[in-house]
Design an enzyme around this catalytic site. Structure first.
Site, PDB file in Angstrom:
ATOM      1  N   HIS A 208      -1.669 -29.002  16.489  1.00 55.25           N
ATOM      2  CA  HIS A 208      -0.471 -28.343  17.029  1.00 55.25           C
ATOM      3  C   HIS A 208       0.015 -27.232  16.105  1.00 55.25           C
ATOM      4  O   HIS A 208       0.118 -27.427  14.896  1.00 55.25           O
ATOM      5  CB  HIS A 208       0.622 -29.397  17.217  1.00 55.25           C
ATOM      6  CG  HIS A 208       1.843 -28.915  17.914  1.00 55.25           C
ATOM      7  ND1 HIS A 208       1.801 -28.242  19.118  1.00 55.25           N
ATOM      8  CD2 HIS A 208       3.157 -29.012  17.579  1.00 55.25           C
ATOM      9  CE1 HIS A 208       3.031 -27.952  19.494  1.00 55.25           C
ATOM     10  NE2 HIS A 208       3.875 -28.401  18.573  1.00 55.25           N
ATOM     11  N   ASP A 225       9.317 -25.318  17.375  1.00 52.44           N
ATOM     12  CA  ASP A 225       8.240 -26.187  17.840  1.00 52.44           C
ATOM     13  C   ASP A 225       8.307 -26.230  19.365  1.00 52.44           C
ATOM     14  O   ASP A 225       9.288 -26.718  19.939  1.00 52.44           O
ATOM     15  CB  ASP A 225       8.403 -27.586  17.255  1.00 52.44           C
ATOM     16  CG  ASP A 225       7.253 -28.523  17.628  1.00 52.44           C
ATOM     17  OD1 ASP A 225       6.517 -28.217  18.583  1.00 52.44           O
ATOM     18  OD2 ASP A 225       7.099 -29.561  16.966  1.00 52.44           O
ATOM     19  N   CYS A 277       0.169 -24.042  22.361  1.00 53.97           N
ATOM     20  CA  CYS A 277       1.081 -24.057  21.204  1.00 53.97           C
ATOM     21  C   CYS A 277       0.889 -22.829  20.312  1.00 53.97           C
ATOM     22  O   CYS A 277       1.854 -22.268  19.790  1.00 53.97           O
ATOM     23  CB  CYS A 277       0.912 -25.331  20.398  1.00 53.97           C
ATOM     24  SG  CYS A 277      -0.785 -25.657  19.862  1.00 53.97           S
TER      25      CYS A 277
END
Length: 319
Positions: A208, A225, A277
């Site tokens: 990620h 995030d 991501c």
């Protein structure tokens, strides 16, 4: 002269003793090797369990995001409509359109063979066809693409009217966590971080990508995030890094750090799949460095992927 019986017995005993000792030595080495193999297997098992637990956590967040997405969005007359009628629609940003010739260039860049062919060089980096394939479809972005794009943001920051930006490469954060400031002292020999407006830190968490931003204008260290995770270790480590960097380069304490805030950004566009991501990380950085409100959504990602290919091969940002 014939051998005496005593001599024969003695020689036989010595031979048996040597064979026994040799076997014992071999068995001892074998047991030691077996123990070492067992220890390595145990360590690998522990690491595998930790990795699987980490990956499972990310996967759970992905599934949760997708469930939220399904609840928030409905289909009426083939159009997506939000169920929250009271929420005001944000004015959508007008994005530069890719012309037919630009689309053709992107298609050509997506030809996968030969994967090692270098299509563009710059910033002491080389981007191959294989690297650009990470922007294709739902592939995960690699370090080379993200580092090249961050350099484009830095280059734009040198122009009048833009915030002055320094971006650390993707290898900065792991080194910071493992070795602290002392492992990174030489990274800023020719850079005065305290003369910047923004410092970008790509953060890779195994499967990620996230982004940390040190903002000297607002005196904040913020964490972005797209899966809604928190990383207090990152924020605290960057604060400690700033203090150590000030002592090292300015020969004084960074006294104003007491006024700084550590923030985990919540009101940001979330990703709704398990592969974008890296794209969200790059686009957070792009919007932040031009001082724009982050208004893009998951639906923009296919466009942004193709646009980034064009920007990289031309070493030029469109906005």
């Amino acid at each position: 002269m014939a051998d005496q019986p005593g001599n024969s017995i003695s020689e036989s005993f010595c031979t048996v003793l040597m064979v026994y000792l040799s076997k014992e030595k071999y068995d001892s080495r074998a047991r030691k090797t077996s123990r070492e193999i067992e220890e390595v297997e145990i360590k690998l098992k522990i690491l595998k369990e930790r990795r699987e637990a980490h990956d499972s956590s990310i996967e759970q967040r992905i599934q949760e995001r997708m469930r939220i997405s399904e609840k928030e969005i409905g289909v009426i007359d083939d159009k997506y409509v939000s169920f929250d009628d009271e929420e005001e629609e944000e004015e959508e940003e007008e994005l530069p359109e890719l012309s037919d010739s630009m689309e053709m260039e992107v298609d050509d860049a997506f030809i996968s063979h030969p994967s090692t062919q270098i299509l563009v060089e710059g910033f002491r980096l080389s981007i191959t066809r294989g690297d650009l394939q990470t922007l294709n479809g739902l592939n995960w972005l690699n370090d080379e693409v993200i580092n090249f794009y961050m350099n484009l943001l830095m280059e734009r920051g040198q122009k009048q009217g833009y915030l002055k930006v320094h971006a650390f490469n993707t290898f900065f954060y792991p080194k910071l966590i493992s070795g602290g400031h002392s492992a990174l002292r030489r990274w800023t020999r020719k850079i005065d971080l305290f003369s910047m407006d923004l410092i970008l830190v790509p953060v890779h968490l195994g499967m990620h990508w996230c982004l940390a931003v040190i903002n000297f204008c607002t005196k904040t260290i913020a964490y972005y995030d797209s899966m809604g995770g928190e990383n207090k270790q990152c924020l605290n480590s960057l604060r400690e890094y700033l203090c150590a960097e000030h002592r090292d380069k300015k020969k004084s304490e960074f006294s104003s750090i007491k006024e700084w805030k550590l923030e985990v950004q919540q009101d940001i566009p979330p990703q709704m799949n398990g592969s974008d991501c890296g794209m969200f990380t790059c686009k957070y950085a792009e919007y932040i460095t031009r001082g724009s409100k982050i208004t893009f959504t998951q639906a923009h990602m296919p466009y942004f992927r193709r646009r980034m290919v064009w920007e990289i091969i031309h070493k030029q940002l469109l906005q």
